[in-house]
Design an enzyme around this catalytic site. Structure first.
Site, PDB file in Angstrom:
ATOM      1  CB  SER A 115      -0.947   0.007   1.202  1.00  0.00           C
ATOM      2  OG  SER A 115      -0.224   0.021   2.411  1.00  0.00           O
ATOM      3  CE  LYS A 144      -3.851   1.196   4.695  1.00  0.00           C
ATOM      4  NZ  LYS A 144      -3.601   0.731   3.317  1.00  0.00           N
TER       5      LYS A 144
END
Length: 792
Positions: free
Chosen positions: A697, A740
């Site tokens: 990511s 996140k």
């Protein structure tokens, strides 16, 4: 009809030869049940059917000749033509005896065999046209025939010796029968064969030698059966003698123990037996218990197996086999309890209410297996207690962290010293009901080694289609787990056994935003901490700004566990002052928080740290929730080498290589001189090098850092990003989006760059989580750079 009640042996052949002209045709026919009349044999027959009595009386007043034919099926009460054999025996009625019950006993003498050609009447009794049959006798010089007759005598002697209802004198009488035809017919009529059709098959054989051979075969079979029965009876008698001996010795041991004052065995036996009387359990368990209790009664208290057997019986009687608590199906009450105990967590609350709604409508439903996964401190374990309280069920918890031995789940076999049931059965035993709520904590941290794989053992327990017959090694019998409500918890799902993961309903519990933490602290954490430290609520009051200071400056987590610790620390400080009789401020303000907790531990300027060329803010997911990370890039004179540091895994290193190759391939689009790649070494570093990092990511974060250092353009302020990259320049979606986002909000990020395919994840998140954030969606790496980099 007739039942064979005895035979009269003779020593001469009294059979006669008849022609059809000498018979009263049509011949009256008597149906015999369980009997076959042979020529030369005199047989008493009890007659009970009206039809048969009428036949006997009418024939007795005439020539006294009748036909005796056996029934093919003795169970048929009213036989028809098809229920009678074709071959029978012509008989003479010797005598009739009137019986007190209205039946008669008739003495019949067998004369000659016949075959029925045609039945002409069925009422008032059977009558038929018959054809006489003659027996074929072998010549007197046939030595084989004499040997066969000797074998018949030997066989019948063995049967008489085995038989309990035949006198020994019968053997002597048979051996003195000199007429071979009479001997064969008498033995055939006298012996009880296993199959009632065997006697009829002998009657239908014309040749006496063949009839004798068939008779020997049948007698041999009967002898084998008798020998087997005799052996079984001997063994049973021997075992009974042994059991009687053991019982006698056992009684003596009891007497000795009573004399010595040691009557604990009787006391334990009576206590267990009494306990079992009122026990509600399945029939197969009761039978197993009775069997084991009988073993226990015969054991000596001094023996090593005594305590093992006692413990096993104790477990059987303690377990709540069919005992269940009543569920509280007041859905409003359940919802109220769940809301009281936990703020948020709407999805799991909704699932529990759905489950209870189906139970309320249907009356029964297999309990679901729910897996709550998310970062630490978000309330996964405590939720299980709330569910149990809401349903009025008992609560049990099993910690699976670090479990390596399969026997911990399935139990040890009783052959091992110190054996005990598995943790699931032990927990049910503690709860005293068969339908508790059981939390299986940290299911993602189950290990496996040479002792077995506990995850595989959990497959049966956590499968609603199988767990109704869960077999614990210690119990060695099935236990129904289908009524247990299992709730498992995990921090991450990728380490859970795939087959196990497939059996569970996965529900993600993400972290909390600051507003939710504020509510949780005010509703739950502060009142609980005050109570646990002996402080009354009126003695201490937390301002909202003080709680906010603790959240923002002293905790950095997705859950509230660390927040709980900081609140407890403040209350302990005030409790100490109260205990010493000192004056203290009852109102907790931000200043008071900093005075007690010291210097703030969280650097709020983290997201502003990318004010330099080559520094980019990324978003990552860890077991502790979402985190922000920085990717730093720098150039130094060299030959175009790439160096990567920061304790990165292989996947992150590969992302850096892909990003660099993409920049090289599109250098002209980015106004980067290609010679620069040959003259400069590039160094990529991710701070906090002591912490291992991996995953795809950070791809667009590394891409942006490399592009920034080569172009000299800074990354725009307040931007963070997450996404995987490919050599083709595509931006791929990533997971953990909600966690996140929470991390970005904690760090003061205002704009987040994501893959276009992550847009659907954002739409699923509640609006309060997204306040203060803007989202930019990119499909290609070129779009990422256009959004992220300032104009040079």
């Amino acid at each position: 009809m007739g039942d064979n009640i005895g035979f009269i042996p003779l020593n001469e052949d009294i059979s006669e030869s008849f022609t059809e002209k000498e018979l009263p045709l049509p011949l009256p026919v008597l149906a015999l049940r369980n009997a076959v009349l042979f020529p030369s044999v005199v047989m008493p027959i009890t007659v009970g059917r009206d039809k048969s009595i009428k036949l006997i009386r009418e024939a007795y007043s005439g020539l006294r000749l009748i036909g005796a034919v056996g029934q093919t099926d003795p169970k048929v009460e009213e036989p028809g033509y098809g229920d009678l054999y074709r071959i029978g025996t012509l008989a003479r009625i010797l005598k009739i005896f009137e019986m007190p019950d209205g039946a008669i006993t008739v003495l019949l003498q067998g004369l000659q065999r016949f075959v029925v050609d045609d039945y002409v009447q069925q009422e008032p009794f059977f009558a038929a046209y018959v054809r006489m049959l003659s027996d074929v006798e072998p010549p007197k010089s046939d030595k084989d025939y004499e040997a066969i007759i000797g074998a018949v005598k030997d066989s019948i002697s063995k049967i008489i010796n085995f038989s309990a209802h035949l006198p020994p004198e019968a053997s002597f009488a048979i051996k003195n029968i000199e007429n071979n035809k009479l001997l064969i017919n008498f033995v055939a009529a006298n012996v009880e064969f296993e199959n009632h059709n065997d006697r009829q098959s002998l009657l239908e054989i014309d040749d006496l030698k063949s009839r004798a051979l068939k008779l020997i075969e049948l007698l041999g079979h009967e002898i084998q059966l008798m020998e087997i029965k005799n052996d079984i009876q001997q063994k049973v008698r021997s075992e009974m003698d042994q059991q009687q001996r053991e019982y006698f010795l056992h009684q003596q041991i009891k007497t000795i123990q009573n004399e010595l004052g040691n009557n604990s065995l009787d006391g334990e036996f009576d206590r267990l037996a009494e306990k079992a009387k009122s026990k509600k359990w399945p029939q197969y368990v009761r039978e197993a218990f009775d069997k084991e209790l009988n073993k226990f009664e015969k054991m000596s208290p001094m023996g090593g197996e005594f305590s093992v057997q006692l413990n096993y019986l104790e477990v059987l009687t303690d377990l709540p086999w069919d005992e269940c608590s009543m569920d509280n199906l007041d859905l409003n009450h359940v919802k109220q309890v769940l809301d009281e105990d936990h703020f948020g967590l709407e999805e799991i609350k909704e699932r529990i209410l759905e489950y209870l709604s189906v139970i309320k409508l249907k009356g029964d439903l297999k309990s679901p297996i729910i897996c709550l996964y998310g970062p630490p401190g978000v309330g996964k374990t405590s939720l299980g207690k709330s569910v149990a309280r809401a349903l009025d069920r008992k609560f049990g918890r099993i910690s699976l962290g670090g479990l390596h031995d399969e026997a911990e789940i399935r139990g040890h076999r009783r052959t091992y010293i110190g054996a005990m049931p598995g943790r699931i059965i032990q927990t049910i035993n503690r709860c005293k009901t068969s339908n508790p709520v059981i939390i299986l904590d940290e299911i993602d941290k189950v290990g496996a080694d040479f002792k077995g794989d506990p995850s595989s053992a959990l497959l049966e327990a956590l499968d609603p289609e199988q767990n109704s017959t869960f077999r614990d090694n210690y119990l060695d019998m099935d236990y129904d787990l289908s009524r247990v409500m299992f709730i498992t918890t995990a921090n991450r799902v990728d380490t859970i056994h795939p087959a196990l993961r497939d059996r569970m309903e996965m529900i993600n519990i993400s972290g909390y935003i600051s507003q939710e933490k504020m509510e949780i602290a005010k509703r739950h954490l502060i009142p609980k901490a005050l109570d646990s430290h002996g402080m009354k609520p009126k003695r201490l009051f937390f301002e909202d700004s003080a709680v906010e200071t603790i959240i923002e400056e002293y905790t950095h987590e997705s859950g509230v566990r660390n927040l709980d610790k900081q609140i407890a620390k403040i209350i302990r400080n005030k409790a100490k002052a109260l205990a010493f009789g000192e004056k203290f401020k009852k109102k907790i303000t931000p200043a008071e928080v900093k005075k007690i907790l010291g210097i703030p531990k969280i650097n709020k300027e983290m997201a502003d740290s990318n004010n330099f060329v080559g520094v980019t803010t990324g978003l990552a997911w860890t077991e502790a929730g979402g985190e922000i990370l920085f990717v730093e890039a720098s150039l130094s004179p060299g030959k175009g080498n790439l160096q990567i540091t920061g304790n990165l895994g292989d996947v992150m290193k590969e992302s850096a290589m892909i990003a660099l190759e993409y920049i090289k391939a599109h250098a002209s689009d980015l106004n980067i001189s290609e010679k620069l790649f040959e003259k400069k070494n590039i160094h990529i570093h991710v701070p906090e090098g002591a912490i291992p990092k991996d995953g795809p990511s950070a791809g667009i974060t590394m891409l942006t850092s490399i592009a920034s250092i080569f172009t000299g353009a800074k990354v725009r302020k307040g931007i963070a990003m997450t996404g995987e990259i490919t050599l083709r320049g595509k931006v791929l979606p990533v997971g953990g989006v909600k966690e996140k986002i929470l991390a970005a909000k904690r760090a003061g990020v205002s704009t987040i760059i994501l893959s276009v395919d992550n847009k659907k994840n954002i739409e699923e998140i509640k609006q309060e989580y997204l306040e203060g954030l803007s989202f930019k969606y990119a499909e290609t790496m070129k779009e990422v750079l256009e959004i992220a980099l300032e104009s040079k």
